[in-house]
Design a protein around this motif. Structure first.
Motif, PDB file in Angstrom:
ATOM      1  N   LYS A 430       0.840  -1.204   0.000  1.00  0.00           N
ATOM      2  CA  LYS A 430       0.000   0.000   0.000  1.00  0.00           C
ATOM      3  C   LYS A 430       0.871   1.249   0.000  1.00  0.00           C
ATOM      4  O   LYS A 430       0.588   2.230  -0.710  1.00  0.00           O
ATOM      5  CB  LYS A 430      -0.911  -0.013   1.233  1.00  0.00           C
ATOM      6  N   SER A 433       2.318   1.731  -3.481  1.00  0.00           N
ATOM      7  CA  SER A 433       1.336   2.269  -4.428  1.00  0.00           C
ATOM      8  C   SER A 433       1.076   3.745  -4.188  1.00  0.00           C
ATOM      9  O   SER A 433       0.899   4.519  -5.141  1.00  0.00           O
ATOM     10  CB  SER A 433       0.026   1.475  -4.325  1.00  0.00           C
ATOM     11  N   GLU A 445      -5.238   1.531  -4.124  1.00  0.00           N
ATOM     12  CA  GLU A 445      -5.529   0.234  -3.513  1.00  0.00           C
ATOM     13  C   GLU A 445      -5.620  -0.867  -4.568  1.00  0.00           C
ATOM     14  O   GLU A 445      -5.220  -2.003  -4.322  1.00  0.00           O
ATOM     15  CB  GLU A 445      -6.822   0.319  -2.710  1.00  0.00           C
ATOM     16  N   LYS A 446      -6.138  -0.546  -5.744  1.00  0.00           N
ATOM     17  CA  LYS A 446      -6.159  -1.532  -6.821  1.00  0.00           C
ATOM     18  C   LYS A 446      -4.742  -1.890  -7.250  1.00  0.00           C
ATOM     19  O   LYS A 446      -4.440  -3.054  -7.527  1.00  0.00           O
ATOM     20  CB  LYS A 446      -6.946  -0.987  -8.007  1.00  0.00           C
ATOM     21  N   CYS A 449      -3.339  -4.085  -4.685  1.00  0.00           N
ATOM     22  CA  CYS A 449      -3.951  -5.405  -4.832  1.00  0.00           C
ATOM     23  C   CYS A 449      -3.242  -6.205  -5.918  1.00  0.00           C
ATOM     24  O   CYS A 449      -2.939  -7.388  -5.730  1.00  0.00           O
ATOM     25  CB  CYS A 449      -5.433  -5.237  -5.156  1.00  0.00           C
ATOM     26  N   HIS A 545      -6.999  -4.569  -0.774  1.00  0.00           N
ATOM     27  CA  HIS A 545      -5.653  -4.938  -1.221  1.00  0.00           C
ATOM     28  C   HIS A 545      -5.066  -6.078  -0.394  1.00  0.00           C
ATOM     29  O   HIS A 545      -4.106  -6.726  -0.829  1.00  0.00           O
ATOM     30  CB  HIS A 545      -4.730  -3.720  -1.161  1.00  0.00           C
ATOM     31  N   TYR A 601     -13.163  -4.109  -9.310  1.00  0.00           N
ATOM     32  CA  TYR A 601     -12.228  -5.151  -8.875  1.00  0.00           C
ATOM     33  C   TYR A 601     -12.477  -6.484  -9.595  1.00  0.00           C
ATOM     34  O   TYR A 601     -11.605  -7.344  -9.602  1.00  0.00           O
ATOM     35  CB  TYR A 601     -12.345  -5.369  -7.359  1.00  0.00           C
TER      36      TYR A 601
END
Length: 722
Positions: A430, A433, A445-446, A449, A545, A601
């Motif tokens: 996190k 990112s 967060e994607k 993930c 994530h 998602y």
């Protein structure tokens, strides 16, 4: 690993699960724990619990599980949003797939593996001491015709998974469109984020935006708001809020001591009063600095070459996003604006060079993290092998001869240690990112993930399976012709480890999730030592994530070992069934969404399922070759090709609807609201919805916001003219 070691691991984890669930069913009924087990409900003012003594509060119950099971999808949508519904569809889809796979694997493939004699015959009288390898495809005799059953199972499994994947993709896509049609006007549907704004010599960035869009989009342009440098302002706000909390604690401490005042405490009161006065002066200074900094941030010199531009309709905004605005493609770059609550404002304070350097640092840091993670993987593999463990630690030889100790070490500790190390990775991803400069929390967060999924597959699967350094692991994939053969040798050998991993990491983690041990301890300290900790209620959001990669990793294990070691399937099914109940309960009572992507998602979930399926097929090609059944190996080759073609069709058919809404839907929605009397007010408030929170008045400073009245007056005049 022997069967008794698996029973030991299952017994330990089953006991922990029962203990955690019993504790949860008791603790959740205590009124003082409402902010731990139902923070979302408490924050919404719906929690009403009596403090009178009630014996039922001390008895465990399953009412919470029943409520979670009976929760309808429409109710979940209204409570937690579409992202939560799509998240739960992962469990629904997985239960469909593995229920079917479980019937084939347990009732057809497992008996065939069990009856094989490739290794040696099984002694039923000594079954607990038999190796789990006897229940895998390794025990089927080379060249046996029974292997054609496994071949058929691979084809049937592929067909069923692809069929269910198509149905699920179509269902999620339709839910996304229905959610769009049913939703009220959303600010981000009318807003475009513009970057790369060229600054005119005679004016500011804001004047450039006004002139450009008034000219190019004269009939649809509404207004805009510039992004400003507010990094210093945010730091001041954090300091002011911290000082405010400290001052509140000191005042509360002083009031509490005054209730028990006596001559001996006068000196303490004097010291406390001095601290309070000092904090009050520091807070006043910070508030004054806030006013000065906020006023300075509203000046032209603090503008960033980025702006939120607002349009009169969704279709106009979508058109501006999809069409290149300038002859120079790196100027006037447009993209879909995130929700106002989803904007990650620190991103705009970084220059292009800083963001580029940050991305390079993230790549290097990810490589280093991958290499360092091989250390705990090697340690885990050492624990799983008693002979290797005795060589490394000869002083443990006498202890390892004890049956129960050896079963715990080989059957429980390796998977527990691997899970402990893996649980440290999501926060790091996190942070990585966030450093890359995404404009929204959801995109960050994607990205985290995706990073976590790649890290988990490579480090928790291939690193364990291939048992070597990064170079030796990479060597397997440098020669594509031998990938199936090498995976066919390595993957089945780790079947027993991953069976215990499902039990240790999956089952226990779900029971730990519902118990919320860390928030429980924190809340206990807050209530009993309130003068050291803040008392504000924190309503968490579901960490996608962290949870989605973990769930999809179990999907990979279940599909990969479907025909190799079908003994894993019952444990995987129990995991998804437990997860379905636990996460429904958490979404109902605990988590509150901090953004809404409307199901974006799901394409990641679809791609992960395809990768798992292709990996299973490649291993099948290698296994049939090693088992001296070359015809079956050759006939399996079309499977990954067909699967990838199916994935390409789904990508063309469904993915565009997750990237942009079609013009047909946008125009239809715009026409429906064309005569809505609430639309003028909505358009009037668009500009204020995208104000940087640092520029808005806080509870510590109530001054009016500079520049807001001017922008709103200009917008009001535009609306009146039309």
């Amino acid at each position: 690993m022997i069967l008794a070691a698996l029973f030991t691991s299952v017994g330990i984890n089953l006991g922990l699960c029962v203990l955690f669930f019993v504790l949860y069913s008791i603790l959740r009924n205590q009124p003082e724990n409402a902010e731990v087990y139902a923070p979302r409900v408490v924050a919404e003012g719906k929690e009403r619990r009596t403090t009178a003594f009630d014996l039922e509060r001390l008895l465990p119950s399953t009412g919470w599980a029943k409520a979670a099971w009976n929760l309808s999808e429409d109710d979940l949508l209204s409570i937690a949003g579409l992202d939560a519904v799509i998240f739960m569809r992962i469990f629904v889809f997985s239960l469909k797939v593995f229920s079917f796979a479980g019937v084939i694997g347990v009732f057809i493939l497992l008996p065939i593996n069990y009856e094989g004699d490739q290794l040696h015959s099984i002694d039923l009288a000594n079954l607990p001491n038999e190796s789990l390898d006897k229940f895998t495809i390794s025990n089927v005799k080379d060249g046996s015709n029974w292997l054609w059953v496994h071949f058929s199972a691979a084809y049937v499994m592929t067909a069923v998974v692809c069929y269910l994947l198509y149905l699920e993709y179509d269902y999620v896509c339709s839910k996304r469109m229905l959610y769009f049609y049913a939703s009220k006007p959303q600010p981000h549907h009318f807003t475009v984020l513009v970057r790369g704004i060229p600054r005119s010599r005679e004016g500011s960035y804001s004047e450039s935006v006004e002139k450009f869009f008034s000219d190019i989009h004269a009939s649809s342009y509404l207004t805009h708001i510039m992004v400003r440098q507010t990094s210093k302002l945010r730091r001041l706000i954090v300091d002011a809020e911290s000082m405010y909390k400290k001052l509140t604690r000191l005042k509360s401490l002083r009031n509490e001591r005054q209730r028990f005042s006596s001559g001996g405490f006068l000196r303490l009161f004097s010291q406390n009063d001095t601290s309070v006065e000092k904090c009050e002066k520091q807070l006043e200074t910070l508030e004054e600095n806030l006013r000065i900094q906020r006023s300075g941030a509203s000046s032209v010199g603090q503008e960033v070459p980025a702006a939120f531009v607002f349009f009169r309709s969704r279709f106009s905004a979508a058109t501006a996003i999809r069409i290149q605005q300038s002859l120079n493609p790196i100027e006037w770059v447009t993209e879909q604006a995130p929700e106002p609550r989803d904007v990650y404002w620190p991103f705009f304070s970084s220059s292009f060079t800083k963001r580029w350097i940050s991305k390079l640092i993230v790549i290097l840091a990810s490589v280093v993290l991958t290499i360092l993670f091989l250390i705990p993987v090697a340690f885990v593999q050492g624990l799983a092998n008693l002979d290797r463990l005795e060589i490394l630690f000869p002083f443990l030889k006498s202890v390892l001869t004890l049956t129960f100790v050896s079963q715990v070490i080989t059957g429980y500790l390796p998977s527990l240690i691997l899970y402990a190390f893996l649980s440290m990775v999501p926060p790091v991803m996190k942070v990585f990112s966030n450093m890359q400069g995404y404009i929204s929390h959801s995109e960050s967060e994607k990205s985290a993930c995706s990073k976590m999924m790649l890290f988990t597959v490579w480090n928790a699967f291939f690193a364990v399976v291939l048992s070597g350094s990064v170079a030796s692991q990479a060597e397997v994939f440098l020669d594509p012709r031998h990938i199936p053969e090498r995976l066919a040798v390595a993957v089945p050998a780790q079947a027993t480890f991953f069976i215990t991993y499902v039990v240790t990491s999956g089952w226990t983690n779900l029971s730990y999730e519902v118990t919320r041990a860390k928030p429980l301890v924190k809340d206990f300290l807050r209530r009993h030592w309130w003068n050291f900790l803040g008392g504000e209620l924190e309503v968490p959001s579901l960490p996608y994530h962290r949870e989605i990669p973990s769930i999809l990793f179990f999907w990979l294990l279940g599909s990969t070992y479907f025909f190799q070691a079908p003994l894993i399937l019952p444990f995987v099914i129990i995991y998804f069934l437990m997860g379905f109940i636990v996460y429904r309960n958490q979404l109902l009572n605990v988590y509150k969404p901090k953004y809404e992507t409307a199901g974006k998602y799901w394409p990641m979930v679809h791609n992960a399922a395809i990768i798992s399926l292709v990996l299973m097929q490649l291993i099948a090609i290698g296994i049939f070759g090693l088992k001296k059944l070359p015809t079956a190996s050759t006939l399996t080759i079309p499977l990954p090709v067909l699967t990838l073609l199916f994935n390409e069709y789904c990508r063309k058919r469904f993915l565009p609807n997750f990237q942009n809404y079609p013009a047909e839907s946008l125009i239809k929605k715009d026409r429906e609201e064309q005569n809505d009397p609430a639309m003028p007010d909505f358009l009037y408030n668009l500009a204020s919805s995208y104000r940087d929170p640092a520029m808005k008045p806080t509870r510590l400073a109530a001054e009016t916001e500079p520049g807001l009245s001017t922008d709103l007056l200009s917008l009001q005049q535009r609306l009146e003219i039309d």
